[in-house]
Enzyme design. Sequence first.
Site, short mmCIF file in Angstrom:
data_model
loop_
_atom_site.label_atom_id
_atom_site.label_comp_id
_atom_site.label_asym_id
_atom_site.label_seq_id
_atom_site.Cartn_x
_atom_site.Cartn_y
_atom_site.Cartn_z
N HIS A 38 30.26 20.82 0.81
CA HIS A 38 30.87 22.16 0.75
C HIS A 38 32.03 22.33 1.72
CE1 HIS A 38 27.94 23.22 -2.13
NE2 HIS A 38 26.99 23.67 -1.34
N HIS A 76 28.62 30.59 -4.05
CA HIS A 76 27.28 30.09 -3.76
C HIS A 76 26.26 31.22 -3.64
CE1 HIS A 76 24.19 27.40 -2.22
NE2 HIS A 76 25.01 26.38 -2.32
N GLU A 126 25.99 27.23 -9.52
CA GLU A 126 27.31 26.98 -8.97
C GLU A 126 28.21 26.31 -10.02
OE1 GLU A 126 26.61 24.84 -5.17
OE2 GLU A 126 24.52 25.39 -5.60
#
Length: 325
Positions: free
Chosen positions: A103, A173, A290
Amino acid sequence: MNELFGTLSDGTPVHRWTLERAGVRVRILSYGGIVQSVEVPDREMRAGNVVLGFPDLDGYLAHPDPYLGALVGRYANRIAGARFPLDGRTYALEPNNGPNSLHGGLRGFDKRVWEGTPVEDGVRLTRVSPHGEEGFPGRLEVSATYTLQASGALRILYEAVTDAPTVVNLTNHSYFNLAGAGSGDAGGHELRLAASRYTPVDADLIPTGSLDDVTGTRFDFRQARKTGAGYDHNFVLDKGVTDAPAEVAELHDPASGRVLTVATTEPGLQLYTADHLGEPFAPGDGIALETQHFPDSPNRPEFPSTVLRPGEVYRSETVYGFGAR
């Protein structure tokens, strides 16, 4: 509506925007582009917040790892070995998930303060990610525009341009619990996914490179069924990359009747059943859907490309629709 939400230790203000339309209320933070709350009615027209979040800035600062509601990047999901090749050069990233990058690294987009500008029915967040941030090449100008459509659907449009070749993969997210945040395990939600294949992973959750058929496996959500636990996997959406968002998922809570639909331009969707959520939450308290390109695509030329070059515009759009039945 725009209001001060809190202040970082260096004095940087964090703002919150409240969007309301068609019975839906959404709150967006300039810190991390976070979707703090999404209030929608159930079948009895009782409003409830359906995403996990914190009531104040301190909560997000104290618990950064779950990426609650955050805009994640430059690269959502994992890059193996925290490195990737591009145009004959290998770029080393900041590892933050064992040996891998997750991420966006140690301080990705989820831990940055964005500049907010009101737009019709929403807010546009922007920032410049300098060349070399977390190891990624190129100066990246990024925007994420959050708007409520006439139906009350939340639309997120991501756009970016670069001055040097780089890789980009952005997503939101949020953890959804359609029974209401704080109501407990969301494993009883029923999920339908338009995905006939998924990307198997190794022990570090890095794709092996194959695209496996879901038929006869626990990854087959082509017909709606309860999610249960044990998922942190990318699903290969049947539609592939599209210019306009196409519906790919439906999540339904039988108890409240609430329904979430997901439409996207992206070729993949990471299903995460939050098995590792910690205090003040519990494992399984929410479900993350996601929308994104595949994990480790920069190291997998056979996967859809995440390379962005000067003169090109990165564009990704996802629409979260809400209803009840």
